[in-house]
Design a protein around this motif. Structure first.
Motif, PDB file in Angstrom:
ATOM      1  N   UNK A  74       0.801  -1.217   0.000  1.00 53.66           N
ATOM      2  CA  UNK A  74       0.000   0.000   0.000  1.00 53.66           C
ATOM      3  C   UNK A  74       0.840   1.277   0.000  1.00 53.66           C
ATOM      4  N   UNK A  75       2.177   1.141   0.079  1.00 50.50           N
ATOM      5  CA  UNK A  75       3.044   2.321   0.147  1.00 50.50           C
ATOM      6  C   UNK A  75       3.848   2.465  -1.132  1.00 50.50           C
ATOM      7  N   UNK A  76       4.136   3.716  -1.488  1.00 47.15           N
ATOM      8  CA  UNK A  76       4.972   3.974  -2.649  1.00 47.15           C
ATOM      9  C   UNK A  76       6.429   3.650  -2.364  1.00 47.15           C
ATOM     10  N   UNK A  77       6.821   3.806  -1.114  1.00 49.04           N
ATOM     11  CA  UNK A  77       8.205   3.526  -0.714  1.00 49.04           C
ATOM     12  C   UNK A  77       8.289   3.543   0.809  1.00 49.04           C
ATOM     13  N   UNK A  78       9.187   2.727   1.358  1.00 48.02           N
ATOM     14  CA  UNK A  78       9.523   2.810   2.782  1.00 48.02           C
ATOM     15  C   UNK A  78      11.034   2.948   2.880  1.00 48.02           C
ATOM     16  N   UNK A 212       2.681  -2.692  10.218  1.00 48.99           N
ATOM     17  CA  UNK A 212       2.019  -1.513  10.777  1.00 48.99           C
ATOM     18  C   UNK A 212       1.907  -0.415   9.729  1.00 48.99           C
ATOM     19  N   UNK A 213       2.997  -0.158   9.007  1.00 49.35           N
ATOM     20  CA  UNK A 213       2.941   0.807   7.912  1.00 49.35           C
ATOM     21  C   UNK A 213       1.834   0.426   6.926  1.00 49.35           C
ATOM     22  N   UNK A 214       1.752  -0.854   6.588  1.00 50.70           N
ATOM     23  CA  UNK A 214       0.775  -1.328   5.621  1.00 50.70           C
ATOM     24  C   UNK A 214      -0.655  -1.089   6.103  1.00 50.70           C
ATOM     25  N   UNK A 215      -0.904  -1.385   7.387  1.00 51.52           N
ATOM     26  CA  UNK A 215      -2.256  -1.240   7.936  1.00 51.52           C
ATOM     27  C   UNK A 215      -2.706   0.217   7.938  1.00 51.52           C
ATOM     28  N   UNK A 216      -1.804   1.131   8.306  1.00 50.53           N
ATOM     29  CA  UNK A 216      -2.161   2.556   8.307  1.00 50.53           C
ATOM     30  C   UNK A 216      -2.295   3.073   6.879  1.00 50.53           C
ATOM     31  N   UNK A 217      -1.372   2.657   6.016  1.00 55.32           N
ATOM     32  CA  UNK A 217      -1.413   3.111   4.630  1.00 55.32           C
ATOM     33  C   UNK A 217      -2.706   2.678   3.942  1.00 55.32           C
ATOM     34  N   UNK A 218      -3.212   1.524   4.305  1.00 50.44           N
ATOM     35  CA  UNK A 218      -4.449   1.034   3.682  1.00 50.44           C
ATOM     36  C   UNK A 218      -5.625   1.967   3.963  1.00 50.44           C
ATOM     37  N   UNK A 219      -5.762   2.441   5.215  1.00 50.03           N
ATOM     38  CA  UNK A 219      -6.874   3.351   5.512  1.00 50.03           C
ATOM     39  C   UNK A 219      -6.626   4.730   4.907  1.00 50.03           C
ATOM     40  N   UNK A 220      -5.345   5.117   4.760  1.00 48.77           N
ATOM     41  CA  UNK A 220      -5.041   6.376   4.095  1.00 48.77           C
ATOM     42  C   UNK A 220      -5.440   6.315   2.624  1.00 48.77           C
ATOM     43  N   UNK A 221      -5.121   5.215   1.978  1.00 46.07           N
ATOM     44  CA  UNK A 221      -5.487   5.044   0.567  1.00 46.07           C
ATOM     45  C   UNK A 221      -7.004   5.065   0.402  1.00 46.07           C
ATOM     46  N   UNK A 222      -7.698   4.384   1.295  1.00 45.57           N
ATOM     47  CA  UNK A 222      -9.161   4.348   1.242  1.00 45.57           C
ATOM     48  C   UNK A 222      -9.739   5.741   1.391  1.00 45.57           C
TER      49      UNK A 222
END
Length: 240
Positions: A74-78, A212-222
């Motif tokens: 879900x992230x462009x980069x980490x 954790x990054x993935x879980x937060x990024x998912x709601x940001x994308x939504x």
């Protein structure tokens, strides 16, 4: 009464005006980070896996886990500043568990300078949120303290509105897939319209699996966030 973030800003000003000469990670001279710690903890000779932030050989763009599809999506980069070991690990633990959030001021300048060279410019910073019960217990969210230091150094605004609504069991002994399942439904965006169309740096102290990054990024994308870049102090080192 001053907030912890106002005190952090004052501490940062004082530190850099006085010219700190002690390494924050080992206590040696030539601070704020001595050449030995820079080499052994920050590893400027290594690359960072774009998928999960893990330190990798410079010729690699992604680690083997991300190549095989096991990394965040879900992230462009980490990207991570250094390797989660030795003095950097001790420093993070002291900030996080020993009630010393102001220590972040000692690394805010070199960390922010490194970050702005690694990631694209964005609209603002989103610290990974902490559940209210844990926040009450600890007194501060270390991700917010790091975001505050970046805000002071770079002028990027801190964007609010992401909340952690459930406190789950520890992630330490879980696999990446177990961590993702454990984090399902724990984060929400209270005002999606506020973040829609923005680009953000998602801030945390450490990443291991990137769950954790993935879980937060998912709601940001939504919620309509267009670009999400994960940024943290430390990550693991790819084996081999």
């Amino acid at each position: 009464m001053k907030s912890i973030f106002e005190e952090l800003a004052e501490a940062t000003r004082t530190l850099w005006y006085e010219g700190e000469q002690i390494c924050v990670f080992c206590g040696d001279e030539h601070g704020p980070i001595c050449p030995s710690c820079r080499a052994n903890l920050l590893h400027p000779e290594l690359g960072r896996c774009r998928g999960c932030g893990k330190l990798v050989l410079t010729e690699k763009t992604y680690c083997s886990d991300c190549v095989s599809g096991r990394g965040p999506k879900q992230l462009d980069q980490i990207t991570a500043w250094g390797h989660y070991s030795g003095g950097l690990k001790d420093f993070i633990h002291t900030v996080k568990y020993s009630t010393h959030p102001r220590l972040i001021s000692k690394i805010s300048h070199p960390f922010s300078g490194w970050a702005i060279r690694q990631l694209p410019a964005v609209d603002g910073l989103v610290p990974v949120p902490m559940h209210k019960a844990r926040l009450t217990e600890r007194g501060y969210n270390q991700a917010e303290v790091i975001a505050s230091a970046l805000h002071w150094e770079l002028g990027l605004p801190i964007l609010r509105g992401v909340e952690r609504i459930e406190q789950r069991s520890s992630q330490v002994l879980l696999s990446r897939q177990e961590r993702l399942r454990n984090l399902e439904g724990t984060f929400v965006v209270s005002n999606p319209g506020y973040l829609k169309g923005r680009s953000v740096w998602l801030i945390d102290d450490v990443t291991t699996t990137g769950a954790t990054f993935e879980a937060v990024a998912e709601v940001l994308r939504t919620s309509g966030v267009e670009a999400v870049y994960g940024l943290c102090l430390a990550a693991g080192l790819e084996k081999g």
